[in-house]
Each structure stands twice: as C-alpha cells, then as structure tokens.
Design an enzyme around this catalytic site. Structure first.
Site, PDB file in Angstrom:
ATOM      1  N   LYS A 125       6.675  14.165 -49.287  1.00 35.65           N
ATOM      2  CA  LYS A 125       8.078  14.880 -47.973  1.00 35.65           C
ATOM      3  C   LYS A 125       9.283  15.797 -49.175  1.00 35.65           C
ATOM      4  O   LYS A 125       8.507  16.078 -49.912  1.00 35.65           O
ATOM      5  CB  LYS A 125       8.745  14.254 -47.383  1.00 35.65           C
ATOM      6  CG  LYS A 125       9.698  14.444 -46.114  1.00 35.65           C
ATOM      7  CD  LYS A 125       8.845  14.773 -45.106  1.00 35.65           C
ATOM      8  CE  LYS A 125       9.184  15.041 -43.800  1.00 35.65           C
ATOM      9  NZ  LYS A 125       8.250  15.228 -42.920  1.00 35.65           N
TER      10      LYS A 125
HETATM   11  P1  NAD Z   1      13.739  20.860 -35.483  1.00 37.17           P
HETATM   12  O1  NAD Z   1      14.715  21.382 -36.234  1.00 37.17           O
HETATM   13  O2  NAD Z   1      12.761  21.333 -35.077  1.00 37.17           O
HETATM   14  O3  NAD Z   1      14.959  20.292 -34.819  1.00 37.17           O
HETATM   15  C1  NAD Z   1      15.888  19.549 -34.615  1.00 37.17           C
HETATM   16  C2  NAD Z   1      16.693  19.204 -33.609  1.00 37.17           C
HETATM   17  O4  NAD Z   1      17.550  18.027 -33.842  1.00 37.17           O
HETATM   18  C3  NAD Z   1      17.217  20.134 -33.175  1.00 37.17           C
HETATM   19  O5  NAD Z   1      17.979  20.688 -31.408  1.00 37.17           O
HETATM   20  C4  NAD Z   1      19.372  19.369 -33.732  1.00 37.17           C
HETATM   21  O6  NAD Z   1      20.034  20.307 -33.319  1.00 37.17           O
HETATM   22  C5  NAD Z   1      18.877  17.924 -33.012  1.00 37.17           C
HETATM   23  N1  NAD Z   1      19.427  17.563 -34.285  1.00 37.17           N
HETATM   24  C6  NAD Z   1      19.880  17.363 -35.441  1.00 37.17           C
HETATM   25  N2  NAD Z   1      20.709  16.434 -35.811  1.00 37.17           N
HETATM   26  C7  NAD Z   1      20.842  15.715 -34.650  1.00 37.17           C
HETATM   27  C8  NAD Z   1      22.034  14.988 -34.375  1.00 37.17           C
HETATM   28  N3  NAD Z   1      22.928  14.463 -35.157  1.00 37.17           N
HETATM   29  N4  NAD Z   1      21.975  14.624 -32.698  1.00 37.17           N
HETATM   30  C9  NAD Z   1      21.491  15.138 -31.849  1.00 37.17           C
HETATM   31  N5  NAD Z   1      20.383  16.021 -32.510  1.00 37.17           N
HETATM   32  C10 NAD Z   1      20.723  16.376 -33.579  1.00 37.17           C
HETATM   33  O7  NAD Z   1      12.783  19.326 -36.202  1.00 37.17           O
HETATM   34  P2  NAD Z   1      11.112  18.405 -35.640  1.00 37.17           P
HETATM   35  O8  NAD Z   1      10.487  19.059 -36.254  1.00 37.17           O
HETATM   36  O9  NAD Z   1      11.565  18.227 -33.957  1.00 37.17           O
HETATM   37  O10 NAD Z   1      11.993  17.657 -36.302  1.00 37.17           O
HETATM   38  C11 NAD Z   1      12.011  16.303 -35.100  1.00 37.17           C
HETATM   39  C12 NAD Z   1      12.278  14.954 -35.864  1.00 37.17           C
HETATM   40  O11 NAD Z   1      10.816  14.562 -35.785  1.00 37.17           O
HETATM   41  C13 NAD Z   1      12.757  14.365 -37.643  1.00 37.17           C
HETATM   42  O12 NAD Z   1      12.350  13.123 -37.940  1.00 37.17           O
HETATM   43  C14 NAD Z   1      11.139  15.137 -38.269  1.00 37.17           C
HETATM   44  O13 NAD Z   1      10.756  14.707 -39.488  1.00 37.17           O
HETATM   45  C15 NAD Z   1      10.057  14.258 -36.568  1.00 37.17           C
HETATM   46  N6  NAD Z   1       9.359  14.910 -37.174  1.00 37.17           N
HETATM   47  C16 NAD Z   1       8.327  16.450 -36.775  1.00 37.17           C
HETATM   48  C17 NAD Z   1       7.423  16.576 -36.511  1.00 37.17           C
HETATM   49  C18 NAD Z   1       6.983  17.972 -36.879  1.00 37.17           C
HETATM   50  O14 NAD Z   1       5.368  18.286 -36.930  1.00 37.17           O
HETATM   51  N7  NAD Z   1       7.904  18.681 -36.697  1.00 37.17           N
HETATM   52  C19 NAD Z   1       6.660  15.589 -37.235  1.00 37.17           C
HETATM   53  C20 NAD Z   1       6.217  13.786 -37.303  1.00 37.17           C
HETATM   54  C21 NAD Z   1       7.400  14.022 -36.866  1.00 37.17           C
END
Ligand code: NAD
Length: 440
Positions: A125
C-alpha cells in the site's frame, strides 16, 4: 429520528471535520486479527515471523513547485508487506490523515485479501499526506509523478503494481503509468499500475469492481441468513468509488438505500434515496454537501449516527476504525459488508459477535477491486482485452468461490467470518513462504 449520542471529538486540524476520539492503531488491530486466526491453526512461530510484519517500508519527501511559485514538501510512503505469492499489489491513498501505521495496516490487509480470493499477488500500500482538494490539477499531477518517480525502482509489473484508493483515481493512475513508461525509455508499459482509464489499458468493470464484488458476497450472505434483499434496507458510509457503486448496485438488487454519507454530511430517507440522483449530484457538486436542499432527504446532525440506524445492511465504505468498542453496542444492522478496509476494530468485533451481527470482512468483501485489478494486469500482459461480460463472470466466480470457502471455514472452526478469512489466507501465504524457503 435518531437519538443523538454524546461523544468526545477531536478536531481534524487539516479538514476541520470531527472524528471519534478513540485513536486506534490500525496496524495493531490488523495484527490482533492475524493472531486470532494464527492461534486457532497453531501457526508455528517461524511461520508467524516470516509473514506477519512488512518486508519493506519506504518513506520519501516530495518537493513540489506550487502554482504560486513556492515549494512545498510532502511526505509519501510505500509499504510492501509480503510477496511470497506474487508481485506486491495495493492502492495509493492521498489523504491528510495518512500515516505509516495506517499504510502498514493497509498493506497487511492486501496480502491476506489477495490470498483470500486466490489471486497470485502479494500485498502493498502507498500513501501521501495531502488534502488533494486543496491542490490545482497541475499541482496534483506534479505530486503524483514525483511520488512515482521517487520510488520508481520499487515498482514494476513483476515487482509492485499500485492502484487507486481513497482520493486517487484513473487519471492519477494514467500519470503513474506515463511516468514509469517515460523513465524506462518512453515506451508504453501499462502493466505497472491498475485502475487506469479504459483508453490506456484499463479493464472493463474495474470502476464498479469493489462494490460489485461486495454485492456478490451480500447475495450469498443473504441466502445463508435467509434475508430477502428486495425487502432489505441499507445505510452506506462514504460515497466515493466504493460507496456510490454500492448504492447503485444494491438498489438494482431491490434494496432500499435509506442513508448515505460522505465527508460533508450524512443524509437519510425512510422511503429510500435514489442512487442515480445522488451520484449525479456528487458529479456536479463534487460532494454530498447541500444534498438535503436538493432531494427529499433529511440531514443527520451527527454523521456518525448513520452507523447506528435500524437498517438490515450496513456498508462502511470510507475509512478505518469507524465501528469501535464505543459505538458497536448501538449498531442495529443484521449484516455489515465492509467495503472499507479496517472499519471495525477488534473490540467492536467482539461486541458484534455476541450480538450475532454477520460481518463480511474487508479482506473478502472488498476484494473485487483487487480481483479486477489482477484481471487488468493479466490483460495488459497479454495485450488482449476482454468484454465486460467476461470480466463480470470471472469476478463472480472469484468472489463466490472465496465466500464459500470462508463460510465453510467459519462453520468448521465455529469462528466469525473475519477469523475464518484469515485462516484461509494465512495458510496460503504461509505455505508459499515455506515452499520458497530462505535465500541465504
Ligand atoms: P474515494 O476517495 O473514492 O471515496 C471515499 C469516500 O469516503 C468519499 O465519499 C469521502 O467523502 C468519504 N469519507 C471520507 N471520510 C469520511 C468520513 N469520516 N465519514 C463519511 N465519509 C467519509 O475512496 P474509495 O476508493 O471509495 O475507498 C473507500 C474505502 O474503500 C477505503 O477504505 C478503501 O481502502 C476501500 N477500498 C477501495 C477500493 C477501490 O477499488 N477503490 C478497493 C478496496 C477497498
């Protein structure tokens, strides 16, 4: 509608948003999860020593010329946790709260996530301490390229293959790919990074993959729990890549999306929120800020209350440590599907286990993202590209097979799904490490 609960809050100085005061080490939490499973399968101390800690930790300083001519120096990390089963794989996060502890935890979960779904990849990561919302497009591009260039020798299709995570996207992956390609002779080397735009060797189905993989798990979990998805209500924390597709795809399964939130607020409607309307709103306004003035929804005074709503399915899709020993007793969902990494602490797990909450753990539930990243990497290396239908079939197979083996392990050892997923994954990583032996 929801009773307000008193909490201590600490201000997030960089963003000005309140967060829970309980400061938990994500990496300590990850190690506790590991220990629970390792204890059950009686993993030998040598095996524990070989696979528990990260193998390589890199910290870099990134000086960037800002648009006003000044120079700002950012801090970036890349942690390669384990490469016994394949090249290191894992996203890069841009966020003001990024820290080494968090990046170590996220790299650790990647190792065991890839093993849980059986793809031949290790875990890594990356992260940069930055609030990208405060950067211009030019500043963001220079920071992204500098991050990749600083660690260019670590990356490579057979070494370490990054992808998007919080606040990084296909455009940033395109800059990473171009930086790498230019550095090694100005060629086109797409397999060094996944989550790229389709026009640059991205895969069909990658943008929805994390949420789609979660939906395949939720369908199987609902069958197991005899829940009817078309009668189920859902609350989703986080409305980015994972959360917004989660809302869209679960509503297509007949679920009612009763609450959504992002960094700018949480919104509820008993009748249901139209995901397409919310997605269009975020596309236009860049966040959900003001959504209650636009749609028939109510804004929650405390966004953390979303987690405690009386819904059937709760989807954390934001950051770690959201469901803790503090609020777990008040969680009312029957099922928690972890799109986010590390949203539940071990203390929360213990409380939720007693309440018989069915948790689909992150290393299984959100593995569809890295699953399709793996398919993208395979397509890049072949130079031959599959249809969306082909990708969806492979993803479904991958997720359903993994869900079945984790559920079976959970029933066999009488342990929660998280420990079961770690049992499956640890055995695979430990066996690979054992077979490779020591280079000395
Ligand atoms: P992203 O940046 O697209 O979205 C993150 C979202 O979370 C945004 O809407 C942001 O405003 C919101 N957010 C941040 N802090 C917050 C809070 N305190 N309360 C409520 N909302 C909050 O990111 P993503 O890619 O959707 O990732 C989200 C989660 O999913 C992370 O934990 C990431 O590690 C995990 N994840 C993502 C992927 C991927 O392919 N994108 C894969 C596996 C896991």
């Amino acid at each position: 509608m929801v009773k307000a609960v008193k909490r201590t809050v600490r201000p997030n100085v960089l963003e000005g948003h309140p967060q829970l005061s309980e400061h938990q080490s994500a990496f300590d939490n990850a190690l506790k999860q590991f220990d629970r499973a390792a204890h059950i399968i009686k993993l030998k101390p040598d095996q524990v020593a070989m696979i528990k800690e990260p193998r390589k930790i890199t910290e870099v300083k990134l000086p960037i010329r800002m648009d006003d001519g000044s120079i700002r120096v950012f801090t970036g990390y890349r942690v390669q946790h384990n490469v016994a089963r394949g090249p290191a794989k894992g996203g890069v996060r841009f966020h003001p709260d990024v820290n080494l502890d968090e990046v170590k935890a996220l790299s650790f979960w990647m190792t065991f996530k890839c093993a849980t779904i059986g793809i031949p990849m290790g875990g890594a990561k990356g992260g940069v301490i930055v609030d990208p919302r405060q950067l211009s497009a030019g500043e963001l591009e220079r920071l992204s390229r500098r991050y990749f260039a600083e660690m260019i020798d670590m990356f490579g299709p057979d070494r370490d293959v990054p992808a998007p995570d919080v606040n990084t996207n296909p455009q940033i992956m395109a800059w990473f790919m171009d930086t790498y390609s230019m550095h090694f002779g100005g060629n086109y080397l797409p397999a060094v990074v996944t989550g790229k735009p389709l026009e640059l060797g991205g895969s069909e189905g990658r943008s929805s993959a994390t949420a789609q993989g979660m939906v395949f798990c939720v369908i199987k979990a609902a069958e197991h729990l005899r829940m009817k998805l078309n009668k189920s209500t859902v609350a989703i924390q986080g409305f980015g890549n994972a959360g917004s597709f989660a809302a869209l795809l679960l509503s297509q399964q007949g679920c009612t999306i009763q609450a959504i939130s992002d960094i700018d607020g949480a919104f509820v409607s008993k009748k249901g929120i139209n995901p397409k309307e919310a997605i269009a709103y975020v596309e236009k306004h860049k966040s959900l800020k003001g959504f209650h003035r636009h749609a028939a929804v109510e804004k929650l005074a405390d966004p953390m209350d979303l987690l405690e709503l009386p819904v059937d399915i709760l989807i954390p899709a934001a950051l770690e440590n959201q469901i803790t020993g503090d609020n777990a007793p008040r969680i009312r969902a029957r099922m928690i599907a972890e799109c986010a990494n590390g949203p539940c602490t071990p203390e929360a797990d213990d409380i939720l286990e007693k309440k018989k909450t069915f948790i689909i753990p992150d290393i299984l539930c959100n593995a569809g993202g890295v699953g399709v990243s793996y398919l993208e990497w395979v397509q890049n290396r072949m130079g031959y590209y599959w249809t969306n239908e082909h990708v969806q079939q492979d993803l479904k197979l991958m997720m359903e097979r993994a869900f079945a083996s984790v559920l079976e392990t959970s029933l066999q050892f009488k342990v929660p799904m998280r420990t079961a997923a770690f049992i499956v994954a640890i055995q695979r990583v430990a066996r690979a490490a054992e077979l490779r032996g020591l280079y000395a």
